[in-house]
Design an enzyme around this catalytic site. Sequence first.
Site, PDB file in Angstrom:
ATOM      1  CD  GLU B  60       4.407  -4.011   3.646  1.00 46.36           C
ATOM      2  OE1 GLU B  60       5.362  -4.343   2.897  1.00 46.36           O
ATOM      3  OE2 GLU B  60       3.589  -3.114   3.331  1.00 46.36           O
ATOM      4  CG  HIS B 129      -6.694  -3.051   0.230  1.00 44.43           C
ATOM      5  ND1 HIS B 129      -6.350  -3.369  -1.055  1.00 44.43           N
ATOM      6  CD2 HIS B 129      -5.802  -2.123   0.641  1.00 44.43           C
ATOM      7  CE1 HIS B 129      -5.291  -2.653  -1.409  1.00 44.43           C
ATOM      8  NE2 HIS B 129      -4.933  -1.896  -0.402  1.00 44.43           N
TER       9      HIS B 129
END
Lengths: 332, 322
Positions: B60, B129
Site C-alpha cells: 500500500e 474491514h
Amino acid sequence: MTTEKTNTKLHLDRSLALERLKAMIRIRRFEEKCAELYTQEKIRGFLHLYVGEEAIAAGVMPALDAEDAVVATYREHGHALVRGVPMNAVMAEMYGKAEGCSRGRGGSMHLFHEPTRFYGGNAIVGGGLPIAVGLALADKMLESKRVTACFFGEGAAAEGEFHESLNLAALWKLPVLFICENNLYAMGTALARSESETDIHAKAASYQIQSESVDGMNVVDVESAARRAVAAIRAGQGPYFLEYRTYRFRAHSMFDAQLYRDAQEIKEWEAKGPIVRFQDWAEAANLIHPDDVEKIEADVASEIAAAAAFAEAGTWEPVADLTRDVITGGKQ
Amino acid sequence: MTELTYREAVRQAHKDALNADERVFLMGEDVGQYGGCYAVSKGLLEEFGPERIRDTPLSESGFTGAGIGAALGGMRPIVEIMTVNFSLLALDQILNNAATIRHMSGGQFNVPLVIRMATGAGRQLAAQHSHSLEGWYAHIPGLKVLTPATIDDAYGMLGAALADPDPVLIFENVMLYNRPGILEARVADIASAAVRRPGKDITLITYGGSLWKTLEAAETLAAEGIDAEVIDLRVLRPLDNAAILASVAKTRRAVVIDEGWRSGSLAAEVSARIMEGAFWELDAPVGRVCTAEVPIPYPKHLEDAALPQAPVIVAAAKSAIG
Ligand SMILES: Cc1ncc(C[n+]2csc(CCOP(=O)(O)OP(=O)(O)O)c2C)c(N)n1
C-alpha cells in the site's frame, strides 16, 4: 551539473579533477558555514550535515542528465548544490526566507527545486523511495529516457517502504537508480545492531536488481559506478542499486552527543576522507597543484559569503500568506 | 438515461476518464485480473491493458507513493486501495507526501493524484474491514475528501477529482455499490454540499452511506408532520460552511449523522462550526448520530446496532424538536 548525453565513461583529466574537488570542497565549506550559522541561531530546526560523504553527491550528479530527477533525504544540502540548485536559494531556505528554494516553507530538510527536477528533501526515512518509483513509472509510461536517482541512508533498508519500492521497481523494470549512502549509523544505531543481513546490496540483489557495493569515499569510484549504472538503466535494463560505503564525520544532527561511537573511530575515517584523499592523489598525479586548491577555497569562500549575505538580506513571507500553497490557487 | 448501479457508475467514470486522457491509469491490488475487490474495475483490463489497469503487489505504501511520484512525473494516476483500513499502511505517503509536497516545495510541485477506497460497515466484515475513517482524512490540509452518495456523484466526482491539481481522496461506501439509479448529470462539482430534501423544521446533515438512511428517516418524520431538510455534505474537506449555516439559519435545528465514531468525529467538526456560525439562530442543541464507540463487531445484530440507523435518526430529530 553536466548535460552531455553520452557521459558514460569517465575521463579523468585536470579539468574534471578540479571540478570534482571543487564540488566536494564547496559542500564541505558550505556546511561548515551552516554549522556556524546554526550556533548563531540563524539556521534553526534540524540540521543534518553531509560532512565526510561529499564524494557521493559529487560523483553521482555528473552522471545524470538535466532532465533526470533526484529524490533525496533530509541530509541533502550537498545533493542540491551539486545538482545545480543555486547556493543562494539553498542558504535562504536554511534561513526560512521567502527567497529560499522552497520559499522558506521547507527549511534544511526540504529543499525542492523544479528547474533541476529536485524532488526534495524527504525527512521520513524511506519515504522518498516510493516517490522515486512513481517518477520512474511515469517516465516509463511516457516512454521517456529519463532516470530517477534516489538517495537514502542504510537505515532506510529496515523500512517496509524500501522493500516495497525495490520490489516494484524490479517487477516493473523501472528506470530508478537507488543510491544507498551507507554511513554505518542510523542516528546512534550501528548497522549490525539493526539488520540481520548487514550486506545492503545483497538485499537489492535478492530483488533481482543489479547491484554493487562501492567505496563511497573515493569520488572516482563513485562516479564510475554511477555512470555504469545510469548507462545500464538508460539501456532499458531496469533499476540499479549502488551501495556506497561511507562515513559521517559529524553528529547525526546538531542535537547528537555521539555517545554511540568513539572519537578514535571518527579520526580513522577522517584520515581517509573523500577530500584529502582525492586532493592528495590528484596532486601526486600532477593533475592539480596546491595553488589550484587555494583558488578553489577562495572562490568557494566568496560564494558562501555572498550566499549568507543573500539569505541575511532575504525577506520573511508575510504572515497573511500563512495558508498559501496548501492547495492550488487557494486557501483551505 | 439508463439505470445502472453505483458500481457501474464508478466503472463508467473510469472508462470515460481513461478514454479521455492518456495520462490516466488505475493501479492497485487486484484491480486487473481479479476485476477489483468490489468489482469496480471489472472488464477494464481487457479494454485498456495491463499498463493502464495495473495490478500491484501488496504494498500500500509503495504503490500509493508510486502514484504520488507518477503524478509528479506528469501522469494522472488513480490509486485504488481495497478498503480504508488498509490505507493506514499508506498513511505515511498520503499525509507526509501527497498532502505536503505542494506546501513544502513552496508551490513548485503539485500532486494531481486520485486515491479511491471503500469505506464503511454493513457487510459483516468485522473490525479490520469496516471502519469509516474519512473524517480522519478530512483533518488533513492539502487533501480534498469526497464522499459520493448518489449515482451522479459516483460518476461525476471521479472526473472532477482527476481535473483537480491536488490530491483527492474518494471514499466509496461499500453499501452503495449495488444501489441502482439513473445517471442524470455527468459533471459534478467537488466544492459544495447538496440539499437532497428541502424542509423547514430541522436540518439533517450527513454524507456517504448514511444519506439514504437519513432520507428514510426524513420520510418517517414527514409522516409525523416534521419537515426535515437533508443536506448531503458530499465533500468533507473543504466543508461547505455556507450551505450548512444557511440551512440551519432557516430550520434553527440540526442533527449530524456520521458513520464515523463520535469522539473527534467529522460530526463534531460540523457541530462546532454550527456553534461558531449559527449559535444565536439555534432553538436546540445540535444533535449527533454516530457509530457506537466500538470496533465494528462481526454479528449482524451488533453491527446494525453500532451504526447510525433510521429509527435512531428519527429519535434524535424528535428530541431536537422537543
Ligand atoms: C520513518 C522515520 N522514522 C524515524 C525517523 C527519525 N530519524 C531521522 S534520521 C534517522 C536515521 C536514519 O539513518 P540512515 O537512513 O542511515 O541515514 P543517515 O541519517 O545516516 O544519513 C532516524 C531514525 C524518521 N525521520 N523517519
